[in-house]
Design a protein around this motif. Sequence first.
Motif, PDB file in Angstrom:
ATOM      1  N   GLY A 126     -47.701  42.057 -40.690  1.00 33.72           N
ATOM      2  CA  GLY A 126     -46.407  42.334 -41.471  1.00 33.72           C
ATOM      3  C   GLY A 126     -46.500  41.382 -42.307  1.00 33.72           C
ATOM      4  O   GLY A 126     -45.979  43.078 -43.392  1.00 33.72           O
ATOM      5  N   ASP A 127     -46.328  40.774 -43.233  1.00 34.65           N
ATOM      6  CA  ASP A 127     -46.646  40.126 -44.318  1.00 34.65           C
ATOM      7  C   ASP A 127     -47.434  39.071 -44.646  1.00 34.65           C
ATOM      8  O   ASP A 127     -47.907  38.103 -43.755  1.00 34.65           O
ATOM      9  CB  ASP A 127     -45.038  39.822 -44.609  1.00 34.65           C
ATOM     10  CG  ASP A 127     -44.581  39.900 -45.711  1.00 34.65           C
ATOM     11  OD1 ASP A 127     -45.100  40.102 -46.093  1.00 34.65           O
ATOM     12  OD2 ASP A 127     -43.013  39.699 -46.465  1.00 34.65           O
TER      13      ASP A 127
ATOM     14  N   GLU B  83     -42.657  39.091 -38.684  1.00 34.99           N
ATOM     15  CA  GLU B  83     -42.931  39.882 -39.896  1.00 34.99           C
ATOM     16  C   GLU B  83     -43.330  38.544 -40.295  1.00 34.99           C
ATOM     17  O   GLU B  83     -43.838  37.734 -41.030  1.00 34.99           O
ATOM     18  CB  GLU B  83     -41.168  40.459 -40.415  1.00 34.99           C
ATOM     19  CG  GLU B  83     -41.144  41.531 -38.992  1.00 34.99           C
ATOM     20  CD  GLU B  83     -42.286  42.953 -39.822  1.00 34.99           C
ATOM     21  OE1 GLU B  83     -43.044  42.714 -39.989  1.00 34.99           O
ATOM     22  OE2 GLU B  83     -42.247  43.928 -38.283  1.00 34.99           O
ATOM     23  N   ALA B  84     -41.865  38.206 -42.107  1.00 32.18           N
ATOM     24  CA  ALA B  84     -41.512  37.440 -43.221  1.00 32.18           C
ATOM     25  C   ALA B  84     -42.594  36.081 -42.609  1.00 32.18           C
ATOM     26  O   ALA B  84     -41.886  36.039 -41.374  1.00 32.18           O
ATOM     27  CB  ALA B  84     -40.829  37.842 -43.516  1.00 32.18           C
ATOM     28  N   VAL B  85     -42.173  35.548 -43.922  1.00 32.42           N
ATOM     29  CA  VAL B  85     -42.761  33.925 -43.846  1.00 32.42           C
ATOM     30  C   VAL B  85     -42.394  33.349 -44.675  1.00 32.42           C
ATOM     31  O   VAL B  85     -42.698  33.625 -46.042  1.00 32.42           O
ATOM     32  CB  VAL B  85     -44.681  33.678 -43.741  1.00 32.42           C
ATOM     33  CG1 VAL B  85     -44.484  32.082 -43.168  1.00 32.42           C
ATOM     34  CG2 VAL B  85     -45.301  34.618 -42.048  1.00 32.42           C
ATOM     35  N   ALA B  86     -41.728  31.814 -44.833  1.00 36.31           N
ATOM     36  CA  ALA B  86     -40.893  31.033 -45.546  1.00 36.31           C
ATOM     37  C   ALA B  86     -42.091  29.543 -45.545  1.00 36.31           C
ATOM     38  O   ALA B  86     -41.817  29.200 -44.315  1.00 36.31           O
ATOM     39  CB  ALA B  86     -40.428  31.468 -45.658  1.00 36.31           C
TER      40      ALA B  86
ATOM     41  N   LEU C 110     -50.919  32.561 -45.172  1.00 38.99           N
ATOM     42  CA  LEU C 110     -50.411  31.651 -43.875  1.00 38.99           C
ATOM     43  C   LEU C 110     -49.885  33.610 -43.624  1.00 38.99           C
ATOM     44  O   LEU C 110     -49.354  34.738 -44.043  1.00 38.99           O
ATOM     45  CB  LEU C 110     -49.054  31.118 -44.060  1.00 38.99           C
ATOM     46  CG  LEU C 110     -48.792  30.001 -44.073  1.00 38.99           C
ATOM     47  CD1 LEU C 110     -47.428  29.698 -44.339  1.00 38.99           C
ATOM     48  CD2 LEU C 110     -50.016  29.231 -42.733  1.00 38.99           C
ATOM     49  N   VAL C 111     -50.663  34.225 -42.405  1.00 35.84           N
ATOM     50  CA  VAL C 111     -50.330  35.403 -42.106  1.00 35.84           C
ATOM     51  C   VAL C 111     -49.392  35.891 -40.771  1.00 35.84           C
ATOM     52  O   VAL C 111     -49.447  35.058 -39.830  1.00 35.84           O
ATOM     53  CB  VAL C 111     -51.394  36.430 -41.638  1.00 35.84           C
ATOM     54  CG1 VAL C 111     -51.520  38.069 -41.483  1.00 35.84           C
ATOM     55  CG2 VAL C 111     -52.481  36.381 -42.785  1.00 35.84           C
ATOM     56  N   SER C 112     -48.450  36.997 -40.274  1.00 38.04           N
ATOM     57  CA  SER C 112     -47.399  37.083 -39.874  1.00 38.04           C
ATOM     58  C   SER C 112     -48.229  38.436 -39.088  1.00 38.04           C
ATOM     59  O   SER C 112     -48.810  38.966 -39.566  1.00 38.04           O
ATOM     60  CB  SER C 112     -46.111  37.581 -39.944  1.00 38.04           C
ATOM     61  OG  SER C 112     -45.738  39.030 -41.232  1.00 38.04           O
ATOM     62  N   ASN C 113     -48.509  38.431 -38.003  1.00 37.00           N
ATOM     63  CA  ASN C 113     -48.876  39.388 -37.186  1.00 37.00           C
ATOM     64  C   ASN C 113     -47.937  40.058 -36.030  1.00 37.00           C
ATOM     65  O   ASN C 113     -48.469  39.125 -35.056  1.00 37.00           O
ATOM     66  CB  ASN C 113     -50.287  39.107 -36.011  1.00 37.00           C
ATOM     67  CG  ASN C 113     -51.477  38.384 -36.941  1.00 37.00           C
ATOM     68  OD1 ASN C 113     -51.476  38.751 -37.816  1.00 37.00           O
ATOM     69  ND2 ASN C 113     -51.594  37.160 -37.051  1.00 37.00           N
ATOM     70  N   ALA C 114     -47.390  40.946 -36.143  1.00 36.69           N
ATOM     71  CA  ALA C 114     -46.742  41.995 -35.583  1.00 36.69           C
ATOM     72  C   ALA C 114     -46.955  42.499 -34.912  1.00 36.69           C
ATOM     73  O   ALA C 114     -46.158  42.320 -33.507  1.00 36.69           O
ATOM     74  CB  ALA C 114     -45.966  42.396 -35.940  1.00 36.69           C
TER      75      ALA C 114
END
Length: 362
Positions: free
Chosen positions: A285-286, A33-36, A297-301
């Motif tokens: 997701g985010d 989901e989220a990315v930092a 940077l994209v998170s792919n749930a």
Amino acid sequence: MGPVESAAAEDGAGGLDRVHRVLAQPRVGMGPEAVAVDVRRRRAFVACSRSDAVTAVDLVRMTPVWRAGVGREPIPIVFDAPTGRLFTADARSDIVSVLDAGTGEPLARIAVGAYPAGLGYHPRLRRIFSGDTAAATITVVDADRLAPIGVIPAGLGAGSIAIDRRRDRGYCANFMAASLTVFDPVTLRPLDRIPVGRGPCKVVADPVADRLYVANSLENTVLWLSLADGRVGGSFPVERAPVGLAVSRDGRHVYVCNRGAGTVSVLDVRAGAESHRIRVGYGPGDCVIDPATGRLLVSNAGSGTLTIVDRPWLPGPEAPAGHPAVGRLLPGFALPDLRTGRIRTTREWAEKKYVINFFASW
């Protein structure tokens, strides 16, 4: 200071590069989901909700370097640069987990309200804000003492939180209440309730354009409000189920994760319209912008991957036209089974997935 985005960029040969590039899609775990981002260490951190873990990715090699377990279903993640700590809200454990960002070592587990699904961060005040979805509250955590210091009433479905640091104002998206709770992060008092679209999933404050962006997942829109007076200024239509947002450092572009479409919509703020879309993995997701490179940077749930996109503000090539039969119902037909002679029809496999192997000889 990171690179400033522009409408065009020169490639190494001196020509004009009009194509964004997907550089890598490393696997990070289930349900990211989220990315930092830790700019100094050149690492990204991804909260993997179905793996109950955080994965660290080396942004130079573009490969995972460690994975650390947290509570059940971590959704948001915050990186605190002064202490080198990571904070995740673990929705099904009702806690905020704290990790050492360098090693992944667990440092603390902080009890918050029921089903925390969003986090906000105010570095100057040294405070973390947890949006407690089922409790309709915001739990405030001291980022240094790692302890709760207060609770702010919000709306049902409290989740994503954005902070306007210029005015010391917080905004919490209330998914089920279709509203934003405005609060004072200093005094911990609620200040206002602003109605927005249905299913607000993510809020992001942009200090450059002085705007607040809201992804309304059930309306397929991104709403924007003035941070100066809280008035709604307009909205952008996007693809299905927008749930994630990021804004470029110059305020020119807004990136929207369309979970139901497998794309990221790129909104040109100056033009007031979507400029192009980037195809990523399943169920994005985010997303976040890497401040050092401007990469997205994209998170792919749905894919369990992190898509790393170079120069995302540039339009990519046009997608090839699909076959006219794509999306239409399969025509019925009947053929004899070569082994038994029995007539088989497409109705036998209705609503099922199957493979048809056509073989011809001449």
